[in-house]
Design a protein around this motif. Structure first.
Motif, short mmCIF file in Angstrom:
data_model
loop_
_atom_site.label_atom_id
_atom_site.label_comp_id
_atom_site.label_asym_id
_atom_site.label_seq_id
_atom_site.Cartn_x
_atom_site.Cartn_y
_atom_site.Cartn_z
N TRP A 1 2.32 3.16 12.87
CA TRP A 1 1.54 2.11 12.20
C TRP A 1 0.42 2.72 11.37
CZ3 TRP A 1 -3.68 1.40 13.13
CH2 TRP A 1 -4.28 0.32 12.47
N ALA A 2 -0.31 3.68 11.95
CA ALA A 2 -1.45 4.29 11.25
C ALA A 2 -0.98 5.10 10.04
CB ALA A 2 -2.25 5.16 12.22
N HIS A 3 0.04 5.92 10.22
CA HIS A 3 0.57 6.69 9.10
C HIS A 3 1.08 5.77 8.00
CE1 HIS A 3 0.62 10.98 10.31
NE2 HIS A 3 0.67 10.51 11.55
N GLY A 4 1.86 4.75 8.41
CA GLY A 4 2.42 3.83 7.43
C GLY A 4 1.36 3.11 6.64
N ARG A 5 0.32 2.66 7.33
CA ARG A 5 -0.76 1.94 6.65
C ARG A 5 -1.49 2.85 5.65
NH1 ARG A 5 -6.06 -0.71 9.68
NH2 ARG A 5 -7.41 -0.75 7.83
N ALA A 6 -1.79 4.08 6.07
CA ALA A 6 -2.50 5.01 5.19
C ALA A 6 -1.64 5.36 3.97
CB ALA A 6 -2.89 6.27 5.96
N ILE A 7 -0.35 5.60 4.19
CA ILE A 7 0.55 5.95 3.09
C ILE A 7 0.63 4.80 2.09
CG2 ILE A 7 2.97 6.36 2.49
CD1 ILE A 7 3.15 7.94 5.17
N ARG A 8 0.82 3.58 2.58
CA ARG A 8 0.94 2.42 1.69
C ARG A 8 -0.35 2.21 0.89
NH1 ARG A 8 5.29 -0.96 2.60
NH2 ARG A 8 6.53 -0.52 4.47
N GLU A 9 -1.50 2.34 1.55
CA GLU A 9 -2.77 2.12 0.86
C GLU A 9 -3.01 3.16 -0.22
OE1 GLU A 9 -5.89 1.73 3.73
OE2 GLU A 9 -5.18 -0.22 4.46
N LEU A 10 -2.60 4.41 0.05
CA LEU A 10 -2.78 5.44 -0.97
C LEU A 10 -1.82 5.22 -2.13
CD1 LEU A 10 -4.19 7.94 -1.96
CD2 LEU A 10 -2.67 9.33 -0.56
N LEU A 11 -0.58 4.86 -1.84
CA LEU A 11 0.39 4.60 -2.91
C LEU A 11 -0.08 3.48 -3.84
CD1 LEU A 11 3.80 4.89 -1.00
CD2 LEU A 11 2.92 6.46 -2.75
N GLU A 12 -0.74 2.49 -3.26
CA GLU A 12 -1.23 1.36 -4.07
C GLU A 12 -2.30 1.79 -5.07
OE1 GLU A 12 -2.52 -1.71 -1.47
OE2 GLU A 12 -0.50 -2.22 -0.76
N ARG A 13 -2.98 2.88 -4.79
CA ARG A 13 -4.05 3.36 -5.68
C ARG A 13 -3.54 4.29 -6.77
NH1 ARG A 13 -7.52 6.25 -1.48
NH2 ARG A 13 -8.30 7.25 -3.37
N LEU A 14 -2.31 4.74 -6.65
CA LEU A 14 -1.78 5.75 -7.58
C LEU A 14 -0.91 5.11 -8.66
CD1 LEU A 14 -0.63 8.44 -4.97
CD2 LEU A 14 -2.79 8.39 -6.23
N GLU A 15 -0.89 5.75 -9.82
CA GLU A 15 0.05 5.38 -10.87
C GLU A 15 1.10 6.48 -10.94
OE1 GLU A 15 -1.84 4.63 -14.56
OE2 GLU A 15 -3.19 3.08 -13.77
N TYR A 16 2.37 6.11 -10.80
CA TYR A 16 3.41 7.14 -10.72
C TYR A 16 4.77 6.56 -11.10
CZ TYR A 16 4.31 4.77 -6.28
OH TYR A 16 4.58 3.81 -5.32
N GLU A 17 5.65 7.46 -11.48
CA GLU A 17 7.06 7.14 -11.65
C GLU A 17 7.85 7.58 -10.43
OE1 GLU A 17 8.49 5.40 -14.06
OE2 GLU A 17 6.50 5.07 -14.94
N LYS A 18 7.49 8.77 -9.91
CA LYS A 18 8.16 9.29 -8.73
C LYS A 18 7.16 10.05 -7.87
CE LYS A 18 11.41 11.86 -10.42
NZ LYS A 18 12.60 12.76 -10.40
#
Length: 278
Positions: free
Chosen positions: A167-184
């Motif tokens: 849960w903790a890893h998943g939450r941190a990963i999702r929150e960081l991805l939301e802040r990034l602009e990326y194609e891959k």
């Protein structure tokens, strides 16, 4: 002097560079050394294990930048790791970092590597240097009080510590991805429970997000950087608990602490803590 670990290809590239550049070699001093170079401002010691010890002159760094391999397949390389799971005291900390290919090279030269091979003072020093570079990262620090409440909630649902960690890893990963602009992007998690982690990452666009769960994930620089920052936050939190409750947690056992205080400084599901509270 600083150090990093080279891959087999990088070792070969370094040897070829030294031969073609006619850098002056020095005699080996033990059986574990593969080569030594001492040529004006360049000092290198390469070990059979791939470990390279080097001085940080511009000349030496230019050599390393020319032989260290960079991958450009992804816009960001994310690494996720945790600390505090095995300690009865202090928080659980999860950190995810996001590095570009150039930043991976930069952190390798800085000395970012498996934190288990580093002393605490060095971990704190490098963590501060990483954070000063404004590299994107996300973190979750579960204080003992918050951790104990969450652990009980998960246990009441028939779930385990690995569920809480996923849960903790998943939450941190999702929150960081939301802040990034990326194609891959590529996400590497230091492996602990593949199925539970996959369940927490359901719904991610796997065309854009590649997820790797790797045992010994700290061999990858983004995971190593996450581990170093996590241990920095852990040390800061333990220092705060020591100051607040007048303790020295690293040099105490649960029996040395007032049972009424334990839920605020310790993970209460640990047997040595649970026995005192009972």
């Amino acid at each position: 002097m600083n150090s990093l670990t080279l891959s087999e290809i990088e070792v070969q590239m370094l040897k070829e560079y030294i031969e073609t550049s006619n850098l002056e070699r020095s005699p080996l001093t033990n059986e574990y050394e593969l080569l030594r170079v001492k040529d004006q401002k360049v000092k290198l010691i390469l070990y059979n294990s791939g470990k390279l010890v080097f001085n940080e002159t511009n000349e030496t760094l230019d050599i390393l930048k020319s032989i260290l391999i960079r991958e450009y397949d992804y816009d960001y390389y994310l690494g996720s790791d945790e600390t505090g799971k095995g300690e009865w005291y202090g928080p659980l900390v999860v950190v995810v970092t996001a590095l570009t290919s150039d930043e991976i090279l930069e952190l390798r030269l800085l000395g970012v590597k498996d934190s288990k091979t580093m002393k605490t003072n060095r971990i704190i020093e490098i963590a501060q240097e990483i954070m000063e570079k404004n590299i994107p990262y996300e973190y979750i620090v579960l204080s003992p009080e918050s951790y104990n409440k969450l652990y009980q909630e998960f246990e009441n649902e028939g779930k385990s510590l690995n569920d809480l960690m996923a849960w903790a890893h998943g939450r941190a990963i999702r929150e960081l991805l939301e802040r990034l602009e990326y194609e891959k992007v590529e996400v590497t998690v230091d492996k602990f429970d593949q199925m539970k982690m996959e369940n927490r990452l359901k719904g991610l666009d796997r065309i854009k997000v590649k997820v790797i769960q790797k045992t010994g994930g700290e061999c990858k620089t983004p995971v190593a950087a996450a581990s170093i920052i996590a241990k920095y936050f852990f040390e800061q939190a333990v220092r705060g608990l020591n100051n607040e409750y007048k303790l020295d947690l690293k040099n105490m056992i649960p029996g040395d602490i007032n049972p009424e205080i334990l839920p605020y400084v310790a993970k209460t599901h640990f047997k040595n803590v649970k026995n005192i509270i009972r």
